[in-house]
Design a protein around this motif. Structure first.
Motif: not given
Ligand code: ACM
Length: 380
Positions: A84-86, A105, A107-110, A151, A153, A207, A234
């Protein structure tokens, strides 16, 4: 031929079932396992069932890397559904690259990343940030305050948002980061600071568990989402259920999928999953992406008849399917997925009323190459 002959197809499932990210990553475990169960009930792939190898990395990026390595070296897994986390994705990246695995992967990300060892099925910034700014700025005003977990993202997403807001005549009046494990009292202090800055919109990249603390601190201060909403890419139905529907009501989220999406395929999806897992199953963008990416994998596997990354990947890259959100496609140009863009406003039942949606999947543009910075050039 696959290395495991006629046995089950082993696949890795790598999301946190414990720790401060479990509130959301559990929905990705559920979505993954729901799809695996469906595929196996229909006879598996080429007559062989999918067999999940499941570890709990407990919300720690270093554990993600360790578990990914163990899956690939000891369990003979080549495709891993996970992260989940970048920061967890960035920890797993060198492992799948060195061992030539495939990380799926969801999950929405940057954005601003490409690896041939990752299939990106969550949203890219052009499918979220751009449409969110475009919707909110004319309706609420040009002054944004950024609050995020500390962090990669949040910091990278805010870099993109700052550029978008600036290019469209807006300003960022404050930017504040809190550790992922920050206690509730820290959010109270941050929210008081935000209120004092009087922005038109609070853009949150907070998040996990602390999402609850942010929105509850807002409610505790008696602030009004009709005047100064929190907007996020998110905050899903799962975090809203954790914080309380009354606390989430009135705030905005941009996402490719909400449980409230109105199409016959989604109505059937919601009905079937509620019948299987109970009416309080948390259907959200994370569940849906985790679910449809297993179907994309199964479709490609049926053609490749091997989980070998070099042989499977070309089939993945041309896969298009009807997902609950609508028709989506893995874009071979970028390894990212063309997804729908939607904006929802949370209602009293903890669901999102859709206030804007695209009429088709938007081409993923993870480096914002073909997406203009000013709204006149945007493609939403
Ligand atoms: C994320 O860390 N990509 C939500």
């Amino acid at each position: 031929m696959d290395g495991l002959d006629d046995g089950p197809w082993r696949v890795g499932v790598l999301f946190s079932n414990t720790g401060f990210m479990a509130v959301i990553e559990r929905t990705q475990i559920q979505g993954t396992l729901a799809a695996i169960e469906e595929i196996n009930a229909a006879g598996g792939v080429a007559g062989r069932p999918l067999q999940p190898v499941i570890y709990d990395p407990a919300s720690e990026p270093a554990n993600f890397a360790r578990c990914a390595r163990r899956m690939m070296v000891e369990d003979q897994v080549r495709s891993i559904f996970g992260c989940y986390t970048s920061s967890s994705r960035k920890a797993v990246l060198p492992v799948v690259e060195r061992l030539n695995g495939l990380l799926w992967y969801p999950t929405v990300y940057e954005g601003f990343e490409f690896s041939p060892n990752v299939v990106y099925t969550g949203a890219s910034p052009n499918q979220t940030c751009v449409v969110l700014c475009q919707y909110l700025m004319p309706r609420f005003g040009p002054r944004f305050f950024f609050v995020g977990s500390d962090y990669v993202y949040p910091r990278e997403t805010n870099r993109i948002m700052r550029e978008l807001i600036g290019a469209n005549g807006g300003t960022v009046v404050g930017e504040r980061y809190l550790p992922l494990w920050a206690p509730r009292r820290d959010f109270r202090a941050a929210m008081a600071e935000i209120r004092a800055a009087q922005p038109d919109v609070i853009f949150s990249t907070v998040v996990g568990e602390s999402t609850t603390y942010l929105y509850q601190s807002y409610a505790d201060l008696g602030m009004d989402p009709k005047v100064m909403p929190i907007a996020s890419i998110t905050t899903t139905e799962a975090e809203i259920a954790a914080m309380g529907h009354d606390v989430g009501e009135g705030h905005f989220t941009a996402a490719p999928y909400f449980a409230s999406v109105d199409n016959p395929r989604n109505a059937e999806f919601v009905r079937r999953l509620q019948a299987r897992y109970g009416s309080d199953v948390s259907l959200n963008m994370c569940f849906e992406a985790a679910y449809f990416q297993v179907h994309v994998f199964a479709r490609a596997l049926a053609e490749a008849n091997t989980t070998d990354t070099d042989l499977l990947r070309p089939f993945v890259m041309r896969t298009e399917i009807e997902a609950p959100q609508g028709r989506i496609a893995v874009n071979p140009l970028t390894g990212h997925t063309d997804l729908w863009a939607r904006i929802g406003r949370c209602n009293r039942r903890g669901q999102f009323d859709l206030v804007m949606q695209s009429t088709r999947a938007l081409r993923a543009d993870p480096y914002l190459v073909g997406t203009g910075r000013t709204f006149g050039e945007c493609v939403a």
